[in-house]
Each structure stands twice: as C-alpha cells, then as structure tokens.
Design a protein around this motif. Structure first.
Motif, PDB file in Angstrom:
ATOM      1  N   THR A   1       1.503  10.008   7.206  1.00  0.00           N
ATOM      2  CA  THR A   1       0.259  11.006   7.465  1.00  0.00           C
ATOM      3  C   THR A   1       0.667  12.440   6.849  1.00  0.00           C
ATOM      4  O   THR A   1      -0.175  13.020   6.173  1.00  0.00           O
TER       5      THR A   1
ATOM      6  N   GLY B   1      -4.365   7.319   0.518  1.00  0.00           N
ATOM      7  CA  GLY B   1      -5.163   6.045   1.030  1.00  0.00           C
ATOM      8  C   GLY B   1      -6.055   5.724   0.140  1.00  0.00           C
ATOM      9  O   GLY B   1      -6.967   4.624   0.684  1.00  0.00           O
TER      10      GLY B   1
ATOM     11  N   ARG C   1       0.593   4.077   1.915  1.00  0.00           N
ATOM     12  CA  ARG C   1       1.059   4.473   3.057  1.00  0.00           C
ATOM     13  C   ARG C   1       2.129   3.773   3.507  1.00  0.00           C
ATOM     14  O   ARG C   1       2.898   4.239   4.353  1.00  0.00           O
TER      15      ARG C   1
ATOM     16  N   ALA D   1       0.996  12.029   3.225  1.00  0.00           N
ATOM     17  CA  ALA D   1      -0.493  12.164   2.465  1.00  0.00           C
ATOM     18  C   ALA D   1      -1.184  13.504   2.649  1.00  0.00           C
ATOM     19  O   ALA D   1      -2.008  13.501   1.670  1.00  0.00           O
TER      20      ALA D   1
ATOM     21  N   SER E   1      -5.053   0.552  -2.479  1.00  0.00           N
ATOM     22  CA  SER E   1      -3.752  -0.273  -2.234  1.00  0.00           C
ATOM     23  C   SER E   1      -3.866  -1.635  -2.919  1.00  0.00           C
ATOM     24  O   SER E   1      -4.806  -2.012  -3.328  1.00  0.00           O
TER      25      SER E   1
ATOM     26  N   ALA F   1       0.764  -1.151  -0.074  1.00  0.00           N
ATOM     27  CA  ALA F   1      -0.085  -0.169  -0.061  1.00  0.00           C
ATOM     28  C   ALA F   1       0.687   1.232  -0.163  1.00  0.00           C
ATOM     29  O   ALA F   1       1.981   1.375   0.638  1.00  0.00           O
TER      30      ALA F   1
END
Length: 322
Positions: free
Chosen positions: A230, A245, A211, A233, A248, A209
């Motif tokens: 974070t 997000g 993230r 993102a 994925s 994924a």
C-alpha cells in the motif's frame, strides 16, 4: 483571555502534529517510490553480464555468461519508437527471414534484454522467427526513470506491435514473449485491443499482479506485505504518476482470448511458482503450464535447455499454424 490562549496553543500543537505526520507520510512514500520504482538516468546499456550472486545461480553462472556472450555477438538493427507518453524506447531487431513470424520480447525488473532473453532470442531465430528484443522503459537505452511493474509497460507493448505492423505488414504473425516482469507485461497487455495478428503469449516466470509481488518481496524482507504494498502504491501514484493496482496478469487473462504458455521454475525464490498456477487457473483461453523442478527464477532454460526448447517449439508450431 486564558481560554483563548489555550485554544491558540492547542491549535498550534495540532498544526505541528499534522505537519509532522504529513512529513512522515511523504518521506515514507518517497522512500518507497525510490526503492521500488525509481531507476537512475542511464548513459547507455546496463551491465548485460550482471548475474545474481545467490547460491542457486552459481552453478549455471558460466553457462549463462556464455549464452549472453553468444547473443551479444549477433548482429542486430537498432530500432527506436516513441511510447504513448512521448518517451524514446529502444529495441534490437534480429532478422531471420522475410515474411517470418515476429517475436517481440521483454526482459524483467531491473534486468537486461541480453541477459534475460539470452536463451529465448537464439531459440526464436533457430525457429526461423524474426525478433524485436526490447529495452523496457527505464532500462538500457530506453528513456524513463520509473519502472511500473507492467502497468505502463503493457501500453509500450502495444506501441511495439503497432510499429511492427507498420514495418512488416498487418498479416505477419506476432508472438509476445517475456521473462519475469516482462512476462507479466505481455500477459497484462493481453486484455488490450490487440490486432488479430497477435497469435500467442509466452510468459516465463510471471508474477500474478504488481501489488502481490511487492507484498511477497516485502514479506521476504520481514515486513508486513499488504501494508508495504500500500505504501509503495501511494509512492507510485504520488511520485511516479501511475496506479499500481490498475492492471494485473490474473485479471488480464480472464478477458483475453490469446493462447498462453506459462513456464516457471519450481525453485523460484523471487516469484513463486504458485503465481503462474494462479494465472493458469484464471485464464479463460487455451493455456499450458510447464514447471521445471530445481530451476531458479528465470533459469528454466539454463536448467533444462532441451525441454525448454521443445515446450516452446511445440506450443508455437501449434498456434502459428492454426
């Protein structure tokens, strides 16, 4: 009067603090965006012969350069299409034979098509398959300045499939192939509404994924992984216009019906082999996982070309003849 003056001062202080915090927030998220996602405008091809300098790549560096040179010398047809959001995307079409299966191939993060697929493209041609070797958005001769770790690239993959069907017909079997971020891209595309002509996915060292891979890299740099992911993102959302997000590989393969071949080096210091195992465990369709001892990131072909070719040949012969 004194009380009113104090309230005014307090308001000014609060305003200054809020302003400073907002400034810090925007500076931090912009820096994260520039570091992680931004790619400067390019005038042409990136350096196709640029090889990582880490020690584990040195033993195969010359062999890799020879493979790149071999692919670089092959004739191809330049192809351009328009992405779903209006960007020009560039690809190289290599013709093997009329009516043959088509492999659409995607390179990795800040990589290049010729370097990352210097083993996969000749193998496809050896199998008698035609090849579309793609410059991903924000790379090579494709437009764009934001790399989205497969989030938007998976939609570009769908546009390449549509182009292929318009040009070669809807009955030609299609295989989606990728390396590193390109592998994640084709896996993340697997849960889109793909035509039935798409028969299989070959994913070499994918991350599970976006993230998760950013968190992993941050941890390797001594930073708190989840917090760094974070911040990245937020930078991607504010300055890149995409949600990191929103897709994925793990979630995509839960929904996909496509047979998937996962290949991964066990000595991968960038994308850990465990990520392919996580994808394999989540996959609800027919699946196969092959790991290569001692192979670095995206170097399974260089580590053991005979086994690499055998694994892919067996997988594709099974699913293209089914």
């Amino acid at each position: 009067m004194i009380l009113g003056g104090m309230e005014l001062v307090a308001g000014i202080v609060v305003g200054i603090v809020v302003g400073v915090l907002l400034t810090v927030f925007f500076v931090l998220t912009y820096y994260a965006y520039r570091l992680t996602f931004y790619a400067a405008p390019r005038k042409g091809d990136e350096d196709q012969y640029l090889i990582p300098t880490e020690e584990q790549y040195r033993k195969d560096a010359e062999k890799l350069r020879q493979c790149i040179s071999r692919l670089d010398s092959m004739e191809y047809e330049p192809v351009t299409i328009e992405s779903f959001d209006g960007r020009k995307l560039f690809g190289r079409y290599y013709h093997a034979q009329e009516g043959a299966p088509l492999q659409i191939q995607f390179h990795g993060y800040r990589g290049s098509a010729l370097r990352d697929l210097c083993g996969g493209t000749p193998l496809a041609l050896k199998l008698g398959h035609n090849v579309l070797l793609v410059d991903q958005r924000a790379h090579g001769r494709s437009d764009g300045t934001t790399i989205t770790f497969g989030v938007l690239e998976r939609k570009d993959c769908l546009e390449w499939i549509r182009y292929a069907q318009q040009r070669f017909g809807t009955e030609i079997p299609i295989v989606l192939t990728g390396v590193s971020m390109g592998a994640a891209t084709v896996l993340m595309a697997a849960d889109l509404e793909l035509p039935s002509a798409v028969k299989a996915v070959v994913a070499d060292c994918p991350f599970s994924a976006p993230r998760e891979i950013i968190a992993r890299v941050a941890e390797n740099m001594g930073l708190p992984g989840k917090q760094a992911a974070t911040v990245c993102a937020l930078g991607g959302a504010i300055f890149g216009g995409f949600r990191l997000g929103s897709s994925s590989a793990v979630e995509a393969v839960r929904k996909s019906h496509l047979p998937i071949l996962l290949i991964h080096g066990e000595d991968d210091h960038y994308v850990p082999c465990e990520m392919s195992r996580k994808i394999y465990d989540a996959c609800s369709a027919e699946k196969r996982l092959e790991t290569f001892p001692h192979a670095a990131h995206a170097m399974c072909y260089m580590e053991d070309p005979v086994r690499y070719e055998t694994v892919i040949t067996d997988f594709l012969q099974t699913h293209l003849c089914a």
